[in-house]
Each structure stands twice: as structure tokens, then as C-alpha cells.
Design a protein around this motif. Structure first.
Motif, PDB file in Angstrom:
ATOM      1  N   GLY A 361      12.518 -35.950  -5.793  1.00 37.93           N
ATOM      2  CA  GLY A 361      11.844 -36.738  -5.767  1.00 37.93           C
ATOM      3  C   GLY A 361      10.620 -36.485  -5.634  1.00 37.93           C
ATOM      4  O   GLY A 361       9.999 -36.590  -4.635  1.00 37.93           O
ATOM      5  N   ILE A 497      10.336 -38.932 -10.521  1.00 35.33           N
ATOM      6  CA  ILE A 497      11.482 -38.787 -10.434  1.00 35.33           C
ATOM      7  C   ILE A 497      11.327 -37.992 -11.817  1.00 35.33           C
ATOM      8  O   ILE A 497      12.590 -36.749 -12.360  1.00 35.33           O
ATOM      9  CB  ILE A 497      11.919 -40.176 -11.245  1.00 35.33           C
ATOM     10  N   PHE A 505      18.458 -41.190  -8.969  1.00 33.01           N
ATOM     11  CA  PHE A 505      16.831 -42.314  -9.407  1.00 33.01           C
ATOM     12  C   PHE A 505      17.122 -43.030  -7.555  1.00 33.01           C
ATOM     13  O   PHE A 505      16.107 -43.586  -7.395  1.00 33.01           O
ATOM     14  CB  PHE A 505      17.070 -42.705 -10.632  1.00 33.01           C
TER      15      PHE A 505
END
Lengths: 521, 168
Positions: A361, A497, A505
Motif C-alpha cells: 500500500g 491500493i 486490502f
């Protein structure tokens, strides 16, 4: 260089209001047709877009946008005709303006020309197209149907191609978490695109604030986002006090600082555990959960509420701390520091944790700057801004606040920035306790004249909270707009993302931990 | 790795010695009663699906705390599940925002009979700070049937435990 000078140099007519009714922020009135251009000129010279809100003045609607540079805040304001309100968009120059402008479009009916994404945002099906809840004529009760239908027909972005598929998630998620909708497009496990659809917890906070007493507004502010009870109440009280021209006593300011830092520590402890839990490292979840629980019990024993709701009140603080309380808090700070010292090497040496957090991320420094990312999300991507440091307010104007920074922008960076922020908060707590001034806890409230306005800016645990308040008649609230840092940070999740795998996630989301309630209002 | 095990060892099992918070002296006693009730009605296990129908998130924080090592609600046979299809009980928070009204109804319909609904927190109980408005339906009972109510803003974990027992 003042924003006024920047705009004037380029031929924009600027009318500064002096003295500024929003002090310490400057207030500049400009013409509606210059609205977009002002943003176009401010963006390249380093002004950050903070917030925008509108007000119904009857024949006209006023729109205000707040910008910040080097800790100085400037509010631009313009007016448009209520019958056909239209304004050039600032979202073309500032990503952060995207959703707030759509929020105004849905709740005030202002059309933003040149907006890169004109879709509705806060509006689902609770009120119809063409009716606008934040107009004064719209009743608080509205005209709801027997049953509100589920949202439908929202034009989500589509990705097409061989092997591309879509994953809809929410609004009811699998965990104990607020409602929202995520729409993924993925190939195999890789996320091509994520689109957020929020607004599910919109409960009319801005409308509900109208007509409230200052005390009742502080209570409402404490429930804008339950994990930021202190932060939002602090910002609202600061805004109301500035509007009324009063100042909370020094002791109250210190108590507010203590409450705010305790809130920061409690939330960071929780998230550090939750991030680890999301990658299957239960040990850390239980350890941090244990420390958080002890911290919350101290909140209850010291201040009478685990989440510290309703402890910050207009004119001061509703709680005090005595010698015994100071002793207890000092002991628990020392205890927490010892515990963290022990946990740090365990976490740091855990290679399986590192495998999952490092490089996951990533929000680059450029993207973070372009989005105006706030708090630990910004600071994990090299954005140093912290209201306590850059635009200090009481009690932080007495101490230099250290702002931890990471550069890599990944989940690990957000983890470690928070870890360090706990350490800084513990030190701050000690200093606030050491130098706690004697004296009163509140000053008597003095209702400001109708029309008085104020702007509050505090560093909540998620980052900068901005709050606008205007008083109406009889000392009641005429307008309230709280901007939670999540409003700015939610788009960062969509960005960071990209290219990650779907199973990552949850941990990416947790590392940002946006507030749904604070964004939906 | 050794330091990790040492930390686990030195931390010990905290649930055996629940510190009594000053206002909540009965966690253990309530838990035992709860376990007995669950054993009787549900063969030892109660599955809860939590639904945030519009809360400020304060209630969720305290519901999460039920799973920390001090309360560890699972030892009483209560566990949180990811789907209403797996649930005996819906634990609903918030005033029901109008934007969540349909989602809450559908979640309720998706849970198999027999099912119970607990409204947790003042907002779920009566609308709380938000009440009924163009954007809020107010209390959960305005939208789906409610069998038990747990007041508090937010209710502390021990109050949640007691409230879940109140269902029986």
C-alpha cells in the motif's frame, strides 16, 4: 507571500476583510468567476487545499474555501445567486476539493462547472434530486418516503478487458466496522482500480447543528466521529470561542491537551494491534488491545468516560485532574512506555510481519502532496504538516511538538509513524502534567452577536480537523461544518491500493483507518 | 522469537483475573450467567452479526473491546460472525441512517429464523443525539423488530455483556 498578493498580481480583484472575522485565518472575498482561477494560481505556489463549505444567505449562497501554507490559513469567499448557483470548480487543481464540492452540490444545489467528476456523492435516495437539505427552507425532518430505497444507478467506473472482474463490497462489511461500499476491479489477485462509495452514514449532522446551543453543539461535535470525541469537540469549541471573542483559561487548555493526547494514544494503540491482526499476527493484537483497555479504564477513572466524550465544553473543560490523578497518570505513562519498549524489538524482529507490511500500500510523497494527505497518512509519506507544530494553539503554543516522519509511504511507514507518535504523545502528556497551571476550568460563556463566525483548527489523532461555526440569532448555532481529516485521506486509499493484491486490502485500509461517520456527516 | 514467547509467558492469562473496573464489578458473574443461558438455549454457542446502521463508531469501539483479553467474550460461547446467514443475533448500533435503512432490512431478512435483534447504544435505543430527520430514521425499532436494548453512549463492554444476557 500572502495569497491576496498572489491573486492580485494576476489581476484577480481581492477584497480582504479587516480585521478578519476568522482570525487567525485571513478572509478574502473574490468574485465568483475568479473562483477556479484562484485555485489554479494558488496550487503551484504551494498552497494546500483544506476545506470548503457553503451557507444559505437567502437570495444568495456564500461559498468559502480554506487554503493553508506554512501554517497560515486563508479563507476565500464568494457569493452566488440562490436561484441558479454555479461556480467554477477548484477540483480541477486540487484533488482534495473533489468530494467536498460534490457534497455542496448534493446538499446546496451548487453546480461546479469544469468539475472533473460531476457525479453525486453524499446523495443516495434519502432526498430527491432537486431538493437540497442544507438550504434554510428545507425542514430538518425532510419529506422522507415510507421506506428509503437502496441506492441505485450510481455510475461506477467500469474496467473492461480479458479476465477483468469486479468485486462489490459493502455497505455491510464482514467485520465490526462502519458501513461503506468498495468497488474493486481486479485481474487475478491484483487490484486494477478501487472506487469508494460512501455516504451511508450520512445523518444530517450539519443540519442538526442549526439552532443548537453552544453546549449542545459541543456534544454533537463529540459524535461526528466516535473515536475523535475530543478532537472534534476541541475544534468546535475553539471555533465558537473565537467567534465569541473569549478564551478558555490556561488550565482548561492544558486539560484539553491532555485529553487530546490520551485520545491519540488510545487510537494508535488500537490500530497498531489491528494492523498486525489483519496480517494474522494475533500476538500483537492482544498485546496492544490489553494496553488500550488499561488506558481506557484510566480515562474512566480519571475523567469519567472511557472515550472522553463531553469533556471539552464551550469556554473550557468539564473535568479536572487532582494530585492523586496526576500521580496515577504519570504511573500509567511510565508503565505504557516500559511495555512499548518491550514490544518494539519483538515486532521489529518479526520477519513475517515485515514481509506483509513493508512495501504494501505505497503512497508516494508526490501523491501524498497532491492529495494533501493529513496526519499519519501524510507523515508516513514525507508530509510533515502537523497543526500542533505548524500553527500552534493552546496548549501546544508552550511546547515544541516533535513530528515523526517516514518517507516510504507503505503500511510499515504508517505503522511506525503511529508508534513514534505514541512516544511523542507520552512525553507531551508528561510535560502538560508538569506544567499544568492553576486556576479556573471555564470562563462564563458570552453569546456573540448574530452573524459572528469562527474557524477552529486542531490536530486530531488522524490529522488536521477544521471546523467552521457561525452564530445565528439568540446565541444559537446558525451553521456548523466540521472537516474530518478522513475527507481528505479517503482518496489516498484509492490511490495506494493500486497494484496491490485484493487480500492486502484490509491491512491497507486499516493502516489509513478513515472515519466513515466523519466523512459522511 | 524467544522474546515473543517470554512476553506471552510474562503477560499470562489475563482473563482468569479480570480486574474489576470501578463501575463494572460483575463482568465475571454476568458472563457466567450468560454462558448458562446460552448453553440452555443455543447448545453452547451464540453467533452475533454486528451491524453499524449509522453510528458515530463509538459503539463499535466498545463492541471490539468485548474481544480483548480482559472481556474475551468468546469464553462465554459468544462469537462474532461475518455474515447474517451465520447469525443468531443482530447487534445493531446507530440511529438508522436513511441511507442504511434498506441495507439493515436486508441484513435482517438474510438472518435465519429464529433470530433476535439487540439495539446497542443510545442512538439505536432512541435515536440519541441524532433523532429522526431527513437523513435519520432514529431508533432501530423504527426499522426492524428489536428484542433487547442496551443504553449508553457508548455502552461500556461490561454493559454490553449484561445487555446480551438481557435477551434471555
Amino acid at each position: 507571500m500572502h495569497l491576496a498578493a498572489v491573486l492580485q498580481e494576476q489581476g484577480i480583484v481581492v477584497r480582504p476583510l479587516q480585521p478578519s472575522p476568522l482570525a487567525p485565518a485571513e478572509l478574502l472575498e473574490i468574485d465568483a468567476f475568479d473562483w477556479g482561477r484562484a485555485a489554479e494560481l494558488a496550487q503551484p505556489v504551494g498552497w494546500r487545499w483544506v476545506a470548503a463549505w457553503a451557507e444559505d444567505e437567502g437570495e444568495r449562497l456564500s461559498v468559502s474555501a480554506c487554503l493553508e501554507k506554512h501554517g497560515g490559513y486563508t479563507v476565500l469567499r464568494t457569493r452566488v445567486d440562490s436561484g441558479h448557483p454555479a461556480l467554477p470548480s477548484q477540483a480541477a487543481y486540487y484533488v482534495a476539493a473533489d468530494r467536498p464540492e460534490r457534497h455542496m452540490q448534493d446538499l446546496f444545489g451548487i453546480r461546479f462547472s469544469g468539475h472533473p467528476d460531476g457525479r453525486r456523492w453524499t446523495r443516495h435516495q434519502a432526498w430527491g434530486e432537486g431538493s437540497f437539505p442544507l438550504r434554510k427552507a428545507y425542514p430538518l425532518a425532510g419529506t422522507p418516503p415510507e421506506q428509503t430505497p437502496p441506492d441505485s444507478g450510481y455510475p461506477f467506473l467500469k474496467a473492461q478487458g480479458h479476465g477483468v472482474y469486479e468485486i462489490p463490497v459493502g455497505p455491510v462489511h464482514a467485520g465490526i466496522i462502519e458501513p461503506g461500499h468498495f468497488r474493486f476491479q481486479a485481474v487475478g489477485e491484483m487490484v486494477l482500480n478501487l472506487e469508494e462509495r460512501l455516504g451511508y452514514v450520512h445523518k444530517g449532522i450539519e443540519k442538526l447543528a442549526e439552532g443548537r446551543t453552544p453546549e449542545a453543539l459541543a456534544r454533537l461535535a463529540g459524535r461526528v466521529s466516535g473515536d475523535t470525541a475530543v478532537g472534534h469537540a476541541f475544534a468546535a469549541c475553539q471555533a465558537m470561542e473565537r467567534a465569541a471573542g473569549i478564551e478558555a483559561p490556561a488550565r482548561a487548555a492544558f486539560i484539553r491537551g491532555i485529553l487530546a493526547e490520551r485520545e491519540r494514544v488510545a487510537n494508535h494503540l488500537w490500530d497498531l494491534g489491528a494492523i498486525c491482526n489483519d496480517v494474522g499476527f494475533a500476538f500483537a493484537n492482544y498485546q496492544f488491545g490489553r494496553l488500550r483497555e488499561l488506558w481506557l479504564r484510566d480515562n474512566l477513572a480519571l475523567f469519567g468516560h472511557r472515550l472522553l466524550m463531553d469533556r471539552v465544553v464551550p469556554g473550557g473543560a468539564a473535568v479536572d485532574v487532582d494530585g492523586e490523578g496526576i500521580k496515577r497518570m504519570r504511573a500509567s505513562i511510565a508503565f505504557l512506555r516500559r511495555e512499548l519498549d518491550e514490544l518494539l524489538p519483538i515486532l521489529d524482529a518479526n520477519s513475517s510481519l515485515e514481509d506483509r507490511l513493508l512495501g504494501a500500500g505505497v503512497l508516494s510523497a508526490e501523491d501524498a502532496a497532491a492529495l494533501g494527505a493529513l496526519g499519519f497518512v501524510g507523515r508516513a509519506s514525507g508530509q510533515r504538516f502537523d497543526v500542533r507544530h505548524d500553527a500552534p494553539y493552546a496548549p501546544y503554543d508552550r511546547f515544541p511538538v516533535k513530528v515523526p516522519l517516514e518517507e516510504q509511504g507503505d503500511v510499515a511507514s504508517r505503522f511506525w509513524v503511529r508508534y513514534k507518535e505514541i512516544r511523542v504523545a507520552l512525553r507531551l502528556l508528561e510535560r502538560l502534567l508538569e506544567e499544568l497551571p492553576a486556576g479556573a476550568l471555564t470562563v462564563p460563556w458570552q453569546a456573540p452577536p448574530a452573524g459572528a463566525e469562527g474557524l477552529g483548527m486542531v490536530e486530531g489523532w488522524r490529522g488536521e480537523i477544521l471546523c467552521f461555526v457561525r452564530f445565528g440569532a439568540d446565541g444559537a448555532i446558525g451553521r456548523y461544518y466540521p472537516r474530518d481529516p478522513s475527507t481528505v485521506n479517503w482518496p489516498a486509499l484509492e490511490k495506494l491500493i493500486h497494484g496491490n493484491i485484493v487480500p492486502d486490502f484490509p491491512v491497507c485500509n486499516k493502516s489509513v483507518n478513515g472515519s466513515y461517520s466523519g466523512q459522511d456527516l | 522469537m524467544l522474546s515473543l514467547y517470554r512476553k506471552i509467558f510474562t503477560t499470562g492469562v489475563l482473563t482468569e483475573d479480570v480486574p474489576r473496573p470501578p463501575l463494572e464489578p460483575e463482568v465475571e458473574a454476568v458472563g457466567v450467567q450468560l454462558k448458562a443461558a446460552i448453553d440452555r438455549r443455543f447448545a453452547g454457542s451464540l453467533a452475533i452479526r454486528q451491524v453499524d446502521a449509522g453510528s458515530c463508531n463509538g459503539c463499535e469501539l466498545e463492541i471490539h473491546a468485548l474481544n480483548n483479553v480482559y472481556y474475551d467474550i468468546e469464553r462465554f460461547g459468544v462469537h462474532f460472525v461475518a455474515s447474517p446467514r451465520h447469525a443468531d443475533v443482530l447487534l445493531v448500533t446507530g440511529p438508522v441512517s436513511r441511507h442504511m435503512e434498506a441495507a439493515l432490512r436486508r441484513t435482517y431478512e438474510a438472518a435465519a429464523d429464529p433470530k433476535w435483534v439487540i439495539a446497542a447504544g443510545d442512538c439505536a435505543a432512541c435515536g440519541g443525539e441524532f433523532g429522526v430527520s431527513y437523513a435519520s430514521c432514529g431508533a432501530v425499532s423504527n426499522v426492524i423488530p428489536v428484542h433487547a436494548v442496551i443504553p449508553g453512549c457508548p455502552p461500556a463492554p461490561a454493559e454490553l455483556l449484561r445487555g446480551i444476557l438481557g435477551l434471555f
